[in-house]
Design a protein around this motif. Structure first.
Motif, PDB file in Angstrom:
ATOM      1  N   ALA A 612       0.871  -1.176   0.000  1.00  0.00           N
ATOM      2  CA  ALA A 612       0.000   0.000   0.000  1.00  0.00           C
ATOM      3  C   ALA A 612       0.902   1.217   0.000  1.00  0.00           C
ATOM      4  O   ALA A 612       1.696   1.401   0.912  1.00  0.00           O
ATOM      5  CB  ALA A 612      -0.886  -0.009   1.233  1.00  0.00           C
ATOM      6  N   LEU A 619      -2.918   0.758  -4.097  1.00  0.00           N
ATOM      7  CA  LEU A 619      -2.278  -0.533  -3.905  1.00  0.00           C
ATOM      8  C   LEU A 619      -1.343  -0.791  -5.068  1.00  0.00           C
ATOM      9  O   LEU A 619      -1.604  -0.369  -6.195  1.00  0.00           O
ATOM     10  CB  LEU A 619      -3.327  -1.639  -3.847  1.00  0.00           C
ATOM     11  N   ILE A 646      -1.580  -6.741   3.192  1.00  0.00           N
ATOM     12  CA  ILE A 646      -0.352  -6.028   2.831  1.00  0.00           C
ATOM     13  C   ILE A 646       0.830  -6.947   3.127  1.00  0.00           C
ATOM     14  O   ILE A 646       0.902  -7.546   4.192  1.00  0.00           O
ATOM     15  CB  ILE A 646      -0.215  -4.729   3.651  1.00  0.00           C
ATOM     16  N   GLU A 808      -7.321   2.264   0.522  1.00  0.00           N
ATOM     17  CA  GLU A 808      -8.007   1.221  -0.240  1.00  0.00           C
ATOM     18  C   GLU A 808      -8.707   0.198   0.649  1.00  0.00           C
ATOM     19  O   GLU A 808      -9.498  -0.606   0.168  1.00  0.00           O
ATOM     20  CB  GLU A 808      -7.021   0.500  -1.170  1.00  0.00           C
TER      21      GLU A 808
END
Ligand SMILES: [Zn+2]
Ligand SMILES: [Zn+2]
Length: 1210
Positions: A612, A619, A646, A808
């Motif tokens: 991220a 992303l 992530i 996101e």
């Protein structure tokens, strides 16, 4: 290297003393006094070699040489070296010159090495003998290789006049160097020459030995001896139980008869190094034994067996009894090697067995056992246990390959023929390399045991093995050492601890290797005829997939996007013909391309770590080469919500690679479309979109995450190493997320008082669920009680700086935990802390409690099922009703809806009307998704700065949820929407991969009178009743002023443009028996309406060029004329006649759209009363208002007669 403390100082005495000390310590019997005889013999041997070349350089002793012990080499010699006692410098130079074109020769050291040659690795381990050779002295043991071993040398003390030492490679697991012994060693004690046998040895030749094996019951000879030529030598097999090899002796005639002998006595395994194919030997005192689980009987050596060279005068053939002679000597049928088996079973080929002598020219992949031979072949040693050779094989090494398989065109990206050895044939060392081993990079050093697993446990065939080795190398290059260390990526795979490399490739391999491949059986592989092994049959491999680096993917996508950029295909020529320069360039300004995996041959797999971005808030997939922005959906219509993703490694085989093309051009008109010079600027935005459900996600080991999760500066790293178990958190429910955009913030007190800069940021509004919780040993403690229970729990969270990386993951309706690491601070999550007020955005002054999320804080997704407060929360996306959307009620001008994007263009008006201030504006035309409407209404959405470029994924065909768009109404009373800072956009699905164009519904015109239930676009079969008006004109392509005789008429300042384009507009009345409609046709549709073919149309337009403009009004039959031309010119006359002729007034199939976008501000007028005069009688009737349509296309009906009949009967 100060080894013995002796520097060659010119003093023979000092040299001799040092030599004595060394010999006593290193070579003499341990714990005894100096053995004068040994010392003298050693020095004599050194002298002999030193003086042998007749160039003693003035000294009787090699004073520049010092003695070196095994231990010294191991501990002090960190660099490869060689030593040649009798050589002059020029001899060494000449030798070094032949090291090869691109290799460094071994540097020379002046060292004297002595030691006992043995096959026992250490003193007490007699049974550990596995056929390897060692040099041993009092200080230790060191592995060695020798080209031509004489078995009588074993366990004797030698001076080694020529040798090289290769220290252990940095990564190799047995951290042992080894010696390469050049030439024959010089014995310190004279070797006792064993006298030949007194009587000739009675021997069996292969023919008879083979007969005897068949009639074992009649075997009366005790421990016979066998003589013959060595025709086959297997690899040395090390199984868990024992080590062994099998050799075959053949007779002189018939040549094909050979007898295998298994050698499995540990002390005899070293014979493998002494045997030479095609030489003749005698093996004494053999037995017959049966191999377990096999039907074979085989000759085997006994512990007292010896290997002797065959000297015909020392042997005598043993006679067999008569009955035995009758027996067929052939042990087993031995078919000739099939040369090529192309025919059978389609693509299955047979490899060829052959013997080959060659030199290694390159190391392709050492852990995988792949080398280049003679610059033109690939050599694969992986199907043998070749550990002993691994350290010796490097460029310059000569190898003799016995019974090696030759495989041609194996596919999978391998271009050269491959030689590969199975267990049947030995790989014999025939010459050492003069080159220094190259320093290995770490990807060339790790993974040996993983590659072994591929061959021995997963049973990959050679084509697939070569591809896998290459794929692992490519993957390692992409990911290591940034994301992972090489040893982690290529580690040996075990059940609880799978190798990441194998984890990635497993699905591909599983699909290609059916489970239950036969387990290799070494005995069978060596003995059985016809020969069968994993290398015998192979199929050409279609490369399953490739793993390009992300930067390559990006480049290639851009290349393809520009290669396929064709202005002519973006604007159909019929349309382009009538477009002004500005309209044309706007049409070209934005376009897109979607590449699917199938667009690449072989298929490309995208692989990278999910990151991220703390700078852009988007992303990305990242690998060593770079990163690609990505748009992810968890599954259909579900956004990504879990920040734990992530740092996962993502493997995507199913994806859409999107390239958005932005082009700035100044084409004057359609005529120049093929000239690339009018393109001023072009740029492409590349990103990927895919569903997580379609991807393979693999968590990465923790220590490497920090380098990948945040691209922000190090101080923003969320690390608090001193208090890893401290922290506090609070739960919150998101109700709305605003756009990620640049916002103005007040300057922080104490910060640089420059002009305040717009900062990329976003806001979340939501409500706290309970109080702050502290971290406890097992998890989060109970929530702190609220100071004021009645206080509003609503909160506005501001994300700026590197905390925008959470953008996101945050979505309305979800519950998250905001975690602040470090020691607990009271009221950390309360209003007013952390100078929030000064950072508060200007527009939000006076808002509810607000909090700025700190860079080091983290977010966790909470399952909202566990939280009672959230149970009642409505999870569905709120949508405005159609009435709210399309009505003129502006009490709440913010609307929300889901829609499919139909088209995306740069809006020409906004884009071009204000030259100088080029404000871009993106127009999306969407079809609303409403449950209660058969034909979705269309709506335009405008995106302007600062919301440009638009978020990823707003592509034609995509379904998108828009929340809090601003509703506006145009001058022509059309409803449209605009982005604003509070707008939330969520892509629900990607454009379909195959877009089938659905035909427009075929309707009756009366259906359009049903208001909102009517389709927006449709097709109707109708009849042209009359023409209302017609206008043909030529305008300047640049300034759109009318052109007279092809010249722009603009005055003051006059226009420099030379190019003019024609434009046309016609308004016609159509009816289909149910209703009437006025249809406006423009440009090329006018030609269709008039029923003119292309050449007629262009010549008509040419006639108009002179007057510049022709306009006709028709007010009904016999009405007044209105014309731009005062006198009825032939052209006007022609047009008037044409418009009244049956050529125009005819049945047609019309595709149209409503001239006004649906809105209920001005609903369709109700039918009105109209007075008509019929003869003398006036009467009133209800007449529907005329429908207004825009023409999309006009076609001639397929059955004109039928339609004509239908029309005339009305
Ligand atoms: Zn084989
Ligand atoms: Zn002009």
């Amino acid at each position: 290297m100060a080894v013995c403390g002796v520097q060659a100082a010119g003093s023979e005495q000092a040299w001799l003393e040092a030599a004595q000390a060394f010999i006593q310590e290193t070579l003499g019997p341990a714990g005894q006094e100096t053995n004068i005889q040994l010392t003298q013999l050693v020095i004599d041997a050194v002298k002999n070699v030193w003086l042998s070349q007749g160039r003693n350089r003035g000294f009787a002793l090699p004073l520049s040489y010092s003695f070196v012990s095994v231990q010294d080499l191991r501990t002090h010699q960190h660099l490869p070296c060689c030593s040649h006692l009798s050589w002059s410098s020029s001899e060494y130079q000449a030798w070094a010159q032949e090291a090869g074109p691109d290799g460094d020769p071994l540097p020379r050291e002046r060292l004297l090495l002595l030691g006992t040659l043995t096959d026992v690795p250490a003193d007490l381990e007699q049974d550990c003998r596995n056929g390897s050779l060692y040099v041993k002295d009092n200080s230790g043991v060191l592995g060695c290789k020798l080209i031509d071993l004489d078995l009588s040398w074993l366990d004797h003390l030698f001076l080694f006049p020529s040798w090289s030492y290769i220290p252990p490679a940095r990564w190799n697991s047995p951290r042992e160097g080894h010696l390469e012994l050049w030439g024959a060693p010089v014995p310190v004690f004279p070797l006792t020459v064993s006298p030949g046998p007194v009587t000739p040895i009675p021997v069996l030749y292969p023919e008879n030995a083979s007969r005897l094996l068949r009639c074992r019951s009649k075997l009366r000879i005790v421990k016979p001896n066998l003589a013959g030529k060595l025709v086959q030598l297997s690899a040395l097999v090390n199984s868990q139980k024992k080590s062994y090899f099998i050799l075959s002796l053949g007779g002189s005639s018939p040549a094909y008869i050979s007898v295998p002998v298994i050698v499995q006595v540990p002390a005899q395994l070293v014979w493998h190094q002494a045997l030479w194919p095609r030489r003749s030997y005698v093996l004494t005192e053999l037995r017959v034994s049966k191999i377990r689980d096999h039907p074979y009987c085989i000759w085997t050596t006994s512990p007292s067996s010896r290997l002797l060279p065959l000297e015909p005068e020392c042997v005598q053939e043993l006679e067999l009894e008569g009955s035995l002679v009758e027996a067929d000597p052939r042990p087993l049928p031995r078919p000739s090697n099939s040369q090529d088996g192309k025919g059978q079973k389609g693509l299955v080929r047979d490899s060829r067995l052959l013997s080959y002598m060659g030199t290694v020219t390159r190391v392709l992949n050492e852990p995988a056992g792949l080398y280049e031979l003679d610059g033109q072949l690939e050599l694969c040693l992986a199907y043998q246990q070749y550990c002993g050779l691994r350290r010796v094989v490097r460029p310059g090494v000569s190898l003799e390959l016995q019974d090696v398989h030759l495989l041609q065109s194996v596919g999978g990206g391998a271009r050269r023929p491959v030689l590969a050895s199975c267990l049947r044939g030995a790989v014999l060392l025939r010459g050492f390399s003069r080159q220094k081993p190259k320093t290995q990079s770490s990807h060339q050093a790790h993974g040996a045991s993983l590659y072994e697993q591929l061959v021995w446990e997963r049973h990959l065939g050679l084509p697939l093995y070569l591809w896998t080795a290459k794929a692992l190398e490519e993957l390692a290059c992409k990911l290591c050492p940034h994301v992972l260390r090489h040893h982690q990526f290529l580690q040996h795979s075990s059940p609880g601890r799978p190798s990441l490399g194998l984890q990635l490739l497993a699905p591909t391999l599983d699909a290609l290797v059916p489970p239950g491949s036969p387990v290799r059986d070494a005995h069978k592989e060596i003995l059985e005829e016809p020969h069968f092994c994993p290398l015998q049959k192979y199929t050409r491999l279609q490369t399953p997939c490739t793993f390009p680096s992300l930067s390559t993917v990006k480049e290639e996508a851009q290349c393809r996007a520009w290669a396929s950029f064709d202005p002519k295909s973006l604007v159909p020529i019929l349309e382009a013909f009538h477009l002004t320069s500005c309209q044309l360039n706007c049409r070209l300004a934005w376009s897109w391309l979607c590449l699917l995996p199938s667009a690449f041959q072989p298929t490309q797999v995208l692989l990278g770590v999910l990151v991220a971005s703390s700078h852009k808030g988007c992303l990305q997939l990242r690998d060593r080469s770079g990163s690609l922005p990505c748009l992810l959906l968890a599954k259909h219509s579900q956004p990504l919500t879990d920040p734990r993703l992530i740092g996962h490694l993502v493997w995507a085989e199913k994806y859409q690679l999107v390239v958005e093309r932005d082009v700035r051009s100044n084409f004057p008109s359609w005529k120049e479309l093929s000239m690339a010079g009018f393109i001023q600027k072009q740029q492409a935005r590349v990103y990927i979109q895919f569903f997580l459900d379609d991807a393979l996600l693999i968590p990465l080991p923790r220590p490497f995450l920090h380098s990948t999760t945040s691209s922000g500066p190090p101080q923003t790293e969320p690390t608090h190493p001193e208090e890893p178990h401290m922290g506090q958190s609070r739960l919150f429910l998101v109700s709305h997320k605003e756009a990620l955009m640049k916002r103005n913030f007040c300057t922080l007190p104490g910060a640089n008082p420059k002009v305040p800069q717009a900062t990329l940021s976003f806001h979340i509004s939501g409500s706290w669920l309970g109080g702050t919780q502290r971290k406890e040993r097992t998890g989060w403690g109970p929530p702190e009680p609220q100071i004021d229970e009645n206080k509003d729990q609503k909160v506005l969270l501001i994300f700026m700086g590197s905390s925008i990386r959470w953008f996101e993951f945050l979505h309305p309706g979800q519950v998250y935990r905001l975690v602040a690491p470090g020691p607990p601070e009271p009221a950390l999550f309360e209003d007013g802390r952390l100078s929030c007020k000064s950072q508060r955005p200007l527009e939000l002054a006076g808002c509810v409690s607000c909090l700025t999320v700190q860079n080091e804080w983290t977010l966790e997704l909470e399952s909202s099922q566990d939280i009672p407060d959230v149970l009642g929360v409505h999870k569905a996306l709120p949508e405005s009703s159609l009435t709210d959307l399309l009505s003129g009620n502006f009490s709440d001008s913010l609307v929300s809806f889901s829609a499919e994007i139909l088209s995306r263009t740069l809006c020409p008006a906004r884009h071009w009307m204000k030259p100088g201030a080029l404000r871009e504006c993106v127009k999306l035309t969407v079809a609303l998704e409403t449950a209660d409407c058969e034909f979705p209404p269309h709506l335009d959405i405008y995106i302007e700065d600062p919301h440009l470029p638009p978020p990823l994924g707003l592509l034609p065909g995509a379904r998108v949820y828009f929340k809090q768009l601003e509703k506006k109404v145009s001058r022509s009373h059309n409803i449209y929407c605009c982005f604003r800072s509070s707008t939330y956009v969520q892509v629900l699905s990607f454009p379909l991969e195959i877009t089938a164009s659905t035909p427009l519904p075929h309707i009756y015109l009366a259906e359009l009178l049903q208001g909102s239930q009517a389709p927006f676009q449709a097709t109707v079969s109708c009849h042209i009743v009359s023409v209302f008006s017609l206008q043909l004109l030529w305008v300047c392509a640049y300034c759109t002023s009318v052109c007279l005789q092809g010249r722009c008429t603009r005055q003051g300042p006059s226009c420099p443009a030379q190019t003019s384009v024609s434009q046309a507009i016609i308004r016609i009345l159509v009816e289909d028996g149910t209703a009437e409609a006025v249809v406006t046709c423009k440009n090329h549709h006018v030609a269709a309406a008039l029923g003119l073919c292309h050449s007629e149309w262009t010549s008509l337009l040419e006639f108009v060029r002179v007057p510049g403009r022709v306009a006709l009004q028709f007010t009904g039959p016999g009405a007044q004329r209105e014309s731009s031309a005062e006198i009825e010119e032939p052209l006007t006359l022609f047009l008037r006649t044409l418009c009244n002729s049956l050529r125009v007034l005819r049945p047609i199939v019309l595709s149209f759209e409503l001239e006004r976008k649906p809105s209920i501000i001005f609903p369709l007028e109700p039918p009105r009363l109209q007075r008509f005069q019929c003869g003398e009688f006036p009467f009133l009737t209800r007449v529907n208002s005329k429908l207004k349509l825009s023409c999309l296309s006009i076609q001639e009906p397929e059955h004109p007669n039928f339609v004509g009949a239908f029309v005339s009967s009305c």
